[in-house]
Structure formats: structure tokens, C-alpha cells
Design a protein around this motif. Structure first.
Motif, PDB file in Angstrom:
ATOM      1  N   LEU A 116      10.763  -7.345   9.077  1.00 55.54           N
ATOM      2  CA  LEU A 116       9.326  -7.364   9.373  1.00 55.54           C
ATOM      3  C   LEU A 116       8.499  -7.417   8.094  1.00 55.54           C
ATOM      4  O   LEU A 116       7.418  -8.007   8.067  1.00 55.54           O
ATOM      5  CB  LEU A 116       8.943  -6.128  10.187  1.00 55.54           C
ATOM      6  CG  LEU A 116       9.606  -6.016  11.573  1.00 55.54           C
ATOM      7  CD1 LEU A 116       9.167  -4.714  12.250  1.00 55.54           C
ATOM      8  CD2 LEU A 116       9.238  -7.209  12.451  1.00 55.54           C
ATOM      9  N   GLY A 117       8.994  -6.769   7.014  1.00 50.76           N
ATOM     10  CA  GLY A 117       8.230  -6.784   5.774  1.00 50.76           C
ATOM     11  C   GLY A 117       8.238  -8.126   5.087  1.00 50.76           C
ATOM     12  O   GLY A 117       7.426  -8.363   4.184  1.00 50.76           O
ATOM     13  N   ASP A 118       9.113  -9.066   5.513  1.00 47.99           N
ATOM     14  CA  ASP A 118       9.185 -10.387   4.889  1.00 47.99           C
ATOM     15  C   ASP A 118       8.314 -11.415   5.597  1.00 47.99           C
ATOM     16  O   ASP A 118       8.219 -12.560   5.147  1.00 47.99           O
ATOM     17  CB  ASP A 118      10.638 -10.872   4.890  1.00 47.99           C
ATOM     18  CG  ASP A 118      11.523  -9.955   4.059  1.00 47.99           C
ATOM     19  OD1 ASP A 118      10.989  -9.357   3.093  1.00 47.99           O
ATOM     20  OD2 ASP A 118      12.727  -9.828   4.359  1.00 47.99           O
ATOM     21  N   ILE A 119       7.673 -11.024   6.692  1.00 53.77           N
ATOM     22  CA  ILE A 119       6.826 -11.971   7.422  1.00 53.77           C
ATOM     23  C   ILE A 119       5.569 -12.227   6.606  1.00 53.77           C
ATOM     24  O   ILE A 119       4.914 -11.293   6.150  1.00 53.77           O
ATOM     25  CB  ILE A 119       6.465 -11.418   8.811  1.00 53.77           C
ATOM     26  CG1 ILE A 119       7.751 -11.169   9.629  1.00 53.77           C
ATOM     27  CG2 ILE A 119       5.527 -12.354   9.549  1.00 53.77           C
ATOM     28  CD1 ILE A 119       7.487 -10.502  10.961  1.00 53.77           C
ATOM     29  N   PRO A 120       5.198 -13.479   6.414  1.00 55.77           N
ATOM     30  CA  PRO A 120       3.949 -13.768   5.683  1.00 55.77           C
ATOM     31  C   PRO A 120       2.746 -13.152   6.405  1.00 55.77           C
ATOM     32  O   PRO A 120       2.679 -13.145   7.642  1.00 55.77           O
ATOM     33  CB  PRO A 120       3.883 -15.288   5.655  1.00 55.77           C
ATOM     34  CG  PRO A 120       5.295 -15.737   5.850  1.00 55.77           C
ATOM     35  CD  PRO A 120       5.915 -14.734   6.761  1.00 55.77           C
ATOM     36  N   LEU A 121       1.805 -12.631   5.585  1.00 53.35           N
ATOM     37  CA  LEU A 121       0.578 -12.007   6.049  1.00 53.35           C
ATOM     38  C   LEU A 121       0.878 -10.746   6.858  1.00 53.35           C
ATOM     39  O   LEU A 121       0.572  -9.644   6.434  1.00 53.35           O
ATOM     40  CB  LEU A 121      -0.254 -12.991   6.864  1.00 53.35           C
ATOM     41  CG  LEU A 121      -0.731 -14.250   6.102  1.00 53.35           C
ATOM     42  CD1 LEU A 121      -1.519 -15.175   7.012  1.00 53.35           C
ATOM     43  CD2 LEU A 121      -1.529 -13.862   4.875  1.00 53.35           C
ATOM     44  N   LEU A 122       1.451 -10.900   8.073  1.00 53.37           N
ATOM     45  CA  LEU A 122       1.706  -9.726   8.892  1.00 53.37           C
ATOM     46  C   LEU A 122       2.727  -8.782   8.256  1.00 53.37           C
ATOM     47  O   LEU A 122       2.772  -7.595   8.608  1.00 53.37           O
ATOM     48  CB  LEU A 122       2.219 -10.158  10.278  1.00 53.37           C
ATOM     49  CG  LEU A 122       1.202 -10.901  11.159  1.00 53.37           C
ATOM     50  CD1 LEU A 122       1.860 -11.321  12.464  1.00 53.37           C
ATOM     51  CD2 LEU A 122      -0.023 -10.046  11.419  1.00 53.37           C
TER      52      LEU A 122
ATOM     53  N   ALA B   1       2.570  -7.473   5.434  1.00 53.72           N
ATOM     54  CA  ALA B   1       1.904  -6.436   4.649  1.00 53.72           C
ATOM     55  C   ALA B   1       1.765  -5.142   5.428  1.00 53.72           C
ATOM     56  O   ALA B   1       1.597  -4.068   4.843  1.00 53.72           O
ATOM     57  CB  ALA B   1       0.536  -6.932   4.185  1.00 53.72           C
ATOM     58  N   LEU B   2       1.782  -5.251   6.801  1.00 56.69           N
ATOM     59  CA  LEU B   2       1.696  -4.036   7.609  1.00 56.69           C
ATOM     60  C   LEU B   2       2.968  -3.214   7.536  1.00 56.69           C
ATOM     61  O   LEU B   2       2.980  -2.052   7.959  1.00 56.69           O
ATOM     62  CB  LEU B   2       1.406  -4.408   9.063  1.00 56.69           C
ATOM     63  CG  LEU B   2       0.091  -5.160   9.321  1.00 56.69           C
ATOM     64  CD1 LEU B   2      -0.003  -5.557  10.776  1.00 56.69           C
ATOM     65  CD2 LEU B   2      -1.096  -4.299   8.912  1.00 56.69           C
ATOM     66  N   PHE B   3       4.009  -3.805   7.030  1.00 54.46           N
ATOM     67  CA  PHE B   3       5.296  -3.113   6.985  1.00 54.46           C
ATOM     68  C   PHE B   3       5.780  -2.928   5.541  1.00 54.46           C
ATOM     69  O   PHE B   3       6.966  -2.783   5.304  1.00 54.46           O
ATOM     70  CB  PHE B   3       6.341  -3.913   7.781  1.00 54.46           C
ATOM     71  CG  PHE B   3       5.942  -4.152   9.203  1.00 54.46           C
ATOM     72  CD1 PHE B   3       6.187  -3.192  10.177  1.00 54.46           C
ATOM     73  CD2 PHE B   3       5.303  -5.330   9.570  1.00 54.46           C
ATOM     74  CE1 PHE B   3       5.811  -3.418  11.490  1.00 54.46           C
ATOM     75  CE2 PHE B   3       4.927  -5.548  10.883  1.00 54.46           C
ATOM     76  CZ  PHE B   3       5.175  -4.592  11.854  1.00 54.46           C
ATOM     77  N   ARG B   4       4.849  -2.925   4.574  1.00 57.72           N
ATOM     78  CA  ARG B   4       5.215  -2.768   3.163  1.00 57.72           C
ATOM     79  C   ARG B   4       4.299  -1.752   2.477  1.00 57.72           C
ATOM     80  O   ARG B   4       3.151  -1.557   2.891  1.00 57.72           O
ATOM     81  CB  ARG B   4       5.104  -4.102   2.400  1.00 57.72           C
ATOM     82  CG  ARG B   4       6.107  -5.149   2.799  1.00 57.72           C
ATOM     83  CD  ARG B   4       6.150  -6.271   1.768  1.00 57.72           C
ATOM     84  NE  ARG B   4       4.858  -6.900   1.568  1.00 57.72           N
ATOM     85  CZ  ARG B   4       4.474  -8.021   2.186  1.00 57.72           C
ATOM     86  NH1 ARG B   4       5.287  -8.615   3.046  1.00 57.72           N
ATOM     87  NH2 ARG B   4       3.294  -8.553   1.942  1.00 57.72           N
ATOM     88  N   SER B   5       4.837  -1.164   1.403  1.00 62.54           N
ATOM     89  CA  SER B   5       4.058  -0.277   0.522  1.00 62.54           C
ATOM     90  C   SER B   5       4.548  -0.519  -0.902  1.00 62.54           C
ATOM     91  O   SER B   5       5.749  -0.433  -1.182  1.00 62.54           O
ATOM     92  CB  SER B   5       4.246   1.192   0.905  1.00 62.54           C
ATOM     93  OG  SER B   5       3.535   2.024  -0.002  1.00 62.54           O
ATOM     94  N   LYS B   6       3.612  -0.831  -1.833  1.00 57.74           N
ATOM     95  CA  LYS B   6       3.962  -1.193  -3.210  1.00 57.74           C
ATOM     96  C   LYS B   6       3.330  -0.210  -4.201  1.00 57.74           C
ATOM     97  O   LYS B   6       2.257   0.338  -3.945  1.00 57.74           O
ATOM     98  CB  LYS B   6       3.500  -2.604  -3.545  1.00 57.74           C
ATOM     99  CG  LYS B   6       4.234  -3.695  -2.780  1.00 57.74           C
ATOM    100  CD  LYS B   6       3.761  -5.074  -3.246  1.00 57.74           C
ATOM    101  CE  LYS B   6       4.533  -6.187  -2.549  1.00 57.74           C
ATOM    102  NZ  LYS B   6       4.114  -7.527  -3.021  1.00 57.74           N
ATOM    103  N   GLY B   7       4.017  -0.038  -5.319  1.00 57.12           N
ATOM    104  CA  GLY B   7       3.506   0.787  -6.423  1.00 57.12           C
ATOM    105  C   GLY B   7       4.021   0.276  -7.755  1.00 57.12           C
ATOM    106  O   GLY B   7       5.126  -0.263  -7.847  1.00 57.12           O
ATOM    107  N   SER B   8       3.214   0.410  -8.786  1.00 55.43           N
ATOM    108  CA  SER B   8       3.614  -0.025 -10.142  1.00 55.43           C
ATOM    109  C   SER B   8       3.070   0.968 -11.163  1.00 55.43           C
ATOM    110  O   SER B   8       1.973   1.510 -10.995  1.00 55.43           O
ATOM    111  CB  SER B   8       3.091  -1.434 -10.443  1.00 55.43           C
ATOM    112  OG  SER B   8       1.675  -1.446 -10.431  1.00 55.43           O
TER     113      SER B   8
END
Length: 666
Positions: free
Chosen positions: A564-570, A572-579
Motif C-alpha cells: 500500500l505504501g508503494d501506491i502513487p499518491l495514495l 502517502a497515507l501509508f508512509r511516514s518519513k524522517g531525516s
């Protein structure tokens, strides 16, 4: 033809003579002289009986004598002691055929006293007359020089035609004068003479001669007041003499008189030290004395140097008590003069510069569909650990009418929360953090050459190393026990400088910078530590970099739901990023300065003092907040601290200007 009987008689006669020769000293007459206020005529009679000599006593020979002896003496020793006794009382013995005449000293030189030569110089205190040939110096010039060394009853005269000296005096003093004359009677055509001393110290002899010259000048005796050159060469223990020929001749006589051996084998001196530590020099001097003793043994000189050498340190007065033979004493004094010097100091300024940059970015979405009534299970949702705030915590806070705990950053959410039905919600979290650090530390330290020094500026932080608690009968904890270890956290600078022959300094350096780091995930305190341990060489006033760290760390993290996190646009609802981006720049510099003269040390001290005084004055420009009437502590001016009249002039030229420049720069 020799018969066996004759051989036997000859052998017995030889054995008998040998026995007599061996036993003769056993039958020699010995006497122990112990007299107190005895009449001198009684002593003369005793000596005549012991020695077998005949004496004719002058009517003027009268007096009381006291003699103390600790051992028996033979006839020859008794006669020499008798001559010394007569000398003390002003009488002398003059041989006259089969008798000895005892007359006053004044009349002895006009009588028939024996003539002495180099092979038969006479013994002890017997009166002799000796003719000495002078080859290179005019005999008449020696008379005024040697006259003070001849007693009043003696005789000293020069015969210019053959350039000889005629001396009438005791044999022992005549031999001494002959030794001095031979040392003076040398070829001195050159303008500078080198006189090698055997017993006296060259530096001490030059000091005495200069004192004599100054005394003569003070009394207005300008002619012959002093030579043009008078220098002591301590390495060869010689005196370099230059100037007029007559002055050199006069001074050669004085030097020869001063360069005489001491009456005893050794002497004791107390040497006060100025800079060195007496206890530290004892071992060095004993080593020097031992090596000198080994050289003396190789040269077949005195072999008991070790027994005669004794060195002790008096720490209360920082002095050395040395007992040694004269030759060894001069060597030890020379070593002490070279070791007892003012040691240079080294001022070390360390510059620790640290620049850091920290950046962090976080972006994530969490959502959930759930049932708060407890009758049905949640349909689904997402929960990421780097999101910071859990959606369930927000829901529980809203349902229970309490303020939920929120993470840092921007939170934007939407949803519906129903206690009796299905609820849903979503939260968007965004966070950006920037941090910069700029730390500059400049510890400084002053120490002596070849002495280790350390400065610590920081805190003593406790660290928990263990805990223990006993459990009581009612399951209650009693007697809690914890172990704590304390550790210095801050700046530590440890140095040991060694100044070389020039202006270079070898530094043994241990530098450490530590600090406490905050980390919520750690079980205890975390310390950051940066240390350097190295040996460097730097010139006086040179800045040398010891080391450093340039670090650039970039960390990226991403949490997602598989597929689900690899679906374009949608997706993003299944991802969380940090740097996170961390940059560190650390450099350590060292700046050594050699402080040889006291004025240089005063100059640097004044500049540091004025700097801290200026910082203190700047901190109180607006007074003390809320308590303006409270007097503030303030450092006095440097000249007031030293109680010197203005302007401050205890530093060398340019020191006060340097202090003013520091104030202007500040």
C-alpha cells in the motif's frame, strides 16, 4: 783455602749483625713530652739527655713552656719538636762545631747558621741560609714582593750582579719561598699570561685580586692599581693575566701565595641554592664525586675519595652541606653553579573551537477505524514509531474529556469518535528542527620547564552504577541501596614542556573535552568525549594544530505499509518519513610561549589580568538587576595590586603598551 769452620763462623757473625740491626730500634730511647709551665732550661736539659747533643744557652733565653704529647717520640722527633718550641718563644739553635748555641732569633741570622741547597734544604724549624738563582725576573723586583712573607727576624736581600736572592729563615719557610719564586720566575714576554692553579679556585682568586685593586683605587693609589686584564677560566682553573710587566709580576707573586694547599685533606662548605632543589642535587653530585674518585684511582692519586666525600641536603634552608677534598670541591661547585640556574617557564594557550549543525525533518500520516464500545474490533489503521503521537491516545483523551498528550511539531487531524459505534480518524504530523552550536574554549596553563601541569575546568557528575533493595514481608521495598561513580566532565589540559637549546619546545599533551548529551532513549546519562594525546614540537609563539574532527552524518528513515505504501499518491497515507543531518567541526590548537625573563612573565600576566578585569567591568555596566545599591566585586588595577606608583612600570619596555592594546581590542 776456606775451611768449613771458618764458613760457619762467618755465617754466625752475619746472623748476629742482622739481629742487632733488626733489634736496634727496639732499644732506641723514646720519650713522651708532657710539660706544663716548665722552665725552658729544664726542657733544654731533657732534650740534651735524649738527643746526646751539647747546648750553650744564651743568658737571654728564659721563659716557661707547655708541651702536650700523646705518643712517644724518638730522639729525632724530639729534636724537631724542640726547635718548634724555641721558634714559638723567639729563640733559635745555631750549630757551632760540637755544640749547639741557643740564642734569640734576632741574633741567629748573624751567626754561623748552615747553608741550605736544593738537595739539602733543611728540616722543619732549623735556621738556614739559602742562595736562590733567579733567571727570568730581576731579583731586586722580588724583594718588596716577598718581604711580607719573611718574618721580622729573618733576612731577605738581592744581589743584582749575579741576580740572586739571599734568604735566612726557618728551613720550612725558606722552602715555601723557593716554591713561590720558581712559579714567579717564568718567561713572560707575551702580553697575556696563563697561570694554571693547582689548589685554589680561579674565580675566587680573581675576586680577591679585583677587591685588592678596588681598595687601592679607593685610597688614590693609581700607579699599579690593577692589570689591564684579569679573567678566570673555570674550565681549566686558570687565571688569564694581562697588562704591564711590573703589575703582572706583582700579581703573579700574590697568586702563587694564594695557590697553596689546605692544611687538612678535606673541607666542609655550606652552599645555598637559589633555584634548584637541594634534595634533587644530592644524587647527581654523588655520581660526579664517584666518577672523580674513579679517575683519581686510575691516575694513582688519592684512592679514598669515596670516604672523604659526604653530601647532605638541608631542605629547611634549601642548601647543600658538602665535605670533600679541595680538588673535588671545586668540581662540585662548578657543577652546582651550572645546575642552579633560573629555569624558564612555558605558557601554553589551548584553543578548542567546535561548530556543530543539526537538522531534522519528519512527515507522516496515521489513520485508524475502531470501535470504542468494545463490542466490535477495530477495522484497521496505521501506527508509525517516528510519528511521535499515537492516534489511539488522542481518541482516549477526547472520549474521557482530558487533554491528550501531543508530540512536537504540527498536528492536523480529522475524524469521528463515537462511544457506541464505529469511529475513525486521521492525523498528519510535520516537524522540522534546526540546531547550531558554536563552542570556543581557551584554557591556558603556566608551568616550569620539564614539569608536568594539569588544569581541569568542568563538573564532577554522578553516574548510577548499581542499585539494590531488600523486600520486606509485606512485599514492600525497604533499605534501598545505590552505588554512584563520579566522573569529571568538562575540559582537561595536561602538559609537560621541554625547552630545547633554541626556541623550540617539545610538548607532551593530553587534551580532553567532555560534555553531557541528552537522549530520552538512554538508560542513563551519555557523555560526549573528545581527547587528544600526542607529542609535538613548536617554536616559541607558534600556533600548532593538534588535531580535529570534521564529521557530516545524514540519516534517513522511512516506515510504510507493504504494497500500500508503494501506491502513487495514495501511498502517502501509508508512509511516514524522517531525516536527520548532523555536522560537526572540531579543531584543537596549541600556542606555547617561553617565559625566560621575569619581565616577559609580567607582561603576559598584565595582559591577562586587564582582559578579565575588562570583562568584569562590562558585565556590570547596567548595575545589578533589582539591587542597584549592592556593591559589586571589582578587581583593582594592576599597579594598585602590586603597590607600585603609576605608571605601571614593572614590565619591560612595551609591556604596558601591550596591556593597553589588549584593552583597546576588547
Amino acid at each position: 783455602m776456606t775451611t768449613p769452620v771458618n764458613n760457619r763462623r762467618q755465617w754466625l757473625r752475619s746472623l748476629w749483625l742482622l739481629c742487632l740491626f733488626w733489634a736496634a730500634p727496639l732499644f732506641a730511647q723514646t720519650i713522651t713530652l708532657n710539660l706544663k709551665d716548665a722552665d725552658i732550661n729544664a726542657l733544654i736539659g731533657t732534650v740534651a739527655e735524649v738527643t746526646g747533643k751539647n747546648f750553650i744557652v744564651d743568658p737571654r733565653v728564659k721563659g716557661k713552656v707547655t708541651v702536650i704529647s700523646s705518643r712517644p717520640m724518638n730522639s729525632d722527633e724530639v729534636y724537631q719538636v724542640f726547635l718548634s718550641i724555641l721558634k714559638v718563644h723567639g729563640f733559635a739553635v745555631v750549630p757551632s762545631g760540637a755544640v749547639e748555641k741557643i740564642v734569640p732569633d734576632v741574633s741567629a741570622k748573624q751567626d754561623s747558621i748552615p747553608n741550605a741547597t736544593g738537595k739539602e734544604p733543611g728540616v722543619g724549624d732549623e735556621m738556614v741560609t739559602r742562595v736562590i738563582q733567579v733567571d727570568h725576573v730581576a731579583a731586586a723586583q722580588l724583594v718588596p714582593i716577598l718581604r711580607p712573607l719573611v718574618p721580622q727576624q729573618g733576612h731577605l736581600a738581592a744581589y743584582p750582579n749575579t741576580n740572586v736572592l739571599i734568604i735566612s729563615d726557618r728551613a720550612e719557610n725558606v722552602s715555601r719561598l723557593v716554591s713561590i719564586i720558581h712559579r714567579i720566575d717564568t718567561v713572560s714576554d707575551s702580553e697575556v699570561e696563563v697561570i694554571r692553579l693547582q689548589h685554589a679556585s680561579a674565580a675566587e682568586v680573581v675576586r680577591i685580586l679585583n677587591a685588592i685593586s678596588r681598595a687601592g683605587s679607593a685610597q688614590g693609589k693609581t700607579p699599579g692599581a690593577g692589570p689591564e686584564a684579569l679573567v678566570a677560566d673555570e674550565r681549566t682553573n686558570s687565571v688569564l693575566l694581562g697588562g704591564d710587566r711590573a703589575d703582572r709580576l706583582r700579581l703573579r707573586a700574590i697568586i702563587s701565595h694564594l695557590d697553596t694547599p689546605l692544611e687538612s685533606e678535606g673541607n666542609t662548605k655550606v652552599i645555598y641554592l637559589k633555584y634548584a632543589k637541594a634534595a634533587d642535587l644530592v644524587e647527581v653530585l654523588q655520581g660526579v664525586g664517584k666518577s672523580q674518585g674513579e679517575e683519581a684511582k686510575k691516575a694513582k692519586a688519592a684512592s679514598n675519595v669515596d670516604k672523604q666525600l659526604d653530601i647532605h641536603a638541608d631542605e629547611a634552608t634549601n642548601s647543600l652541606v658538602i665535605s670533600a677534598p679541595p680538588s673535588l670541591m671545586r668540581s662540585l661547585e662548578s657543577v652546582i653553579r651550572q645546575l642552579d640556574i633560573r629555569r624558564a617557564q612555558v605558557l601554553v594557550d589551548a584553543i578548542i573551537a567546535e561548530v556543530g549543525e543539526n537538522k531534522a525533518r519528519q512527515l507522516g500520516i496515521q489513520w485508524a477505524v475502531f470501535d470504542l464500545s468494545g463490542q466490535t474490533a477495530p477495522v484497521g489503521g496505521t501506527n508509525f514509531t517516528n510519528g511521535g503521537t499515537s492516534l489511539s491516545d488522542i481518541a482516549q483523551g477526547i472520549v474521557s474529556n482530558t487533554v491528550p498528550s501531543l508530540a512536537t511539531g504540527l498536528l492536523f487531524g480529522a475524524g469521528r469518535f463515537n462511544k457506541n459505534g464505529v469511529s475513525f480518524g486521521a492525523v498528519l504530523q510535520a516537524l522540522a528542527s534546526d540546531g547550531d552550536s558554536n563552542i570556543l574554549s581557551t584554557p591556558s596553563l603556566v608551568t616550569l620547564d620539564n614539569e608536568e601541569a594539569e588544569i581541569v575546568v568542568g563538573q564532577n557528575v554522578p553516574f548510577l552504577t548499581g542499585s539494590f533493595a531488600n523486600t520486606g514481608a509485606a512485599n514492600s521495598s525497604v533499605n534501598p541501596f545505590q552505588t554512584i561513580r563520579r566522573q569529571d566532565v568538562g575540559i582537561t589540559l595536561k602538559i609537560k614542556p621541554q625547552i630545547n637549546e633554541g626556541d623550540a619546545v617539545v610538548l607532551q599533551i593530553e587534551q580532553e573535552v567532555s560534555s553531557i548529551a541528552n537522549d530520552a532513549q538512554a538508560s542513563d546519562l551519555i557523555t560526549n568525549k573528545r581527547s587528544i594525546k600526542t607529542n609535538v614540537m613548536a617554536q616559541d609563539g607558534q600556533i600548532v594544530v593538534l588535531g580535529g574532527l570534521i564529521e557530516n552524518r545524514v540519516r534517513q528513515s522511512e516506515q510504510r505499509v507493504p504494497l500500500l505504501g508503494d501506491i502513487p499518491l495514495l501511498g502517502a497515507l501509508f508512509r511516514s518519513k524522517g531525516s536527520n543531518v548532523d555536522k560537526s567541526n572540531l579543531m584543537v590548537f596549541i600556542h606555547p610561549t617561553i617565559l625566560r625573563a621575569p619581565g616577559v612573565s609580567d607582561s603576559y600576566t598584565a595582559s591577562k589580568y586587564n582582559l578579565i578585569r575588562g570583562v568584569q567591568a562590562q558585565s556590570f555596566e547596567n548595575g545589578v538587576f533589582l539591587t542597584p545599591d549592592v556593591p559589586r566585586p571589582e578587581l583593582p588595577e594592576m599597579r594598585e595590586l602590586l603597590e607600585l606608583p603609576p605608571p605601571f612600570d614593572s614590565t619591560p619596555e612595551g609591556a604596558s603598551q601591550g596591556a593597553v592594546k589588549t584593552d583597546d581590542h576588547r
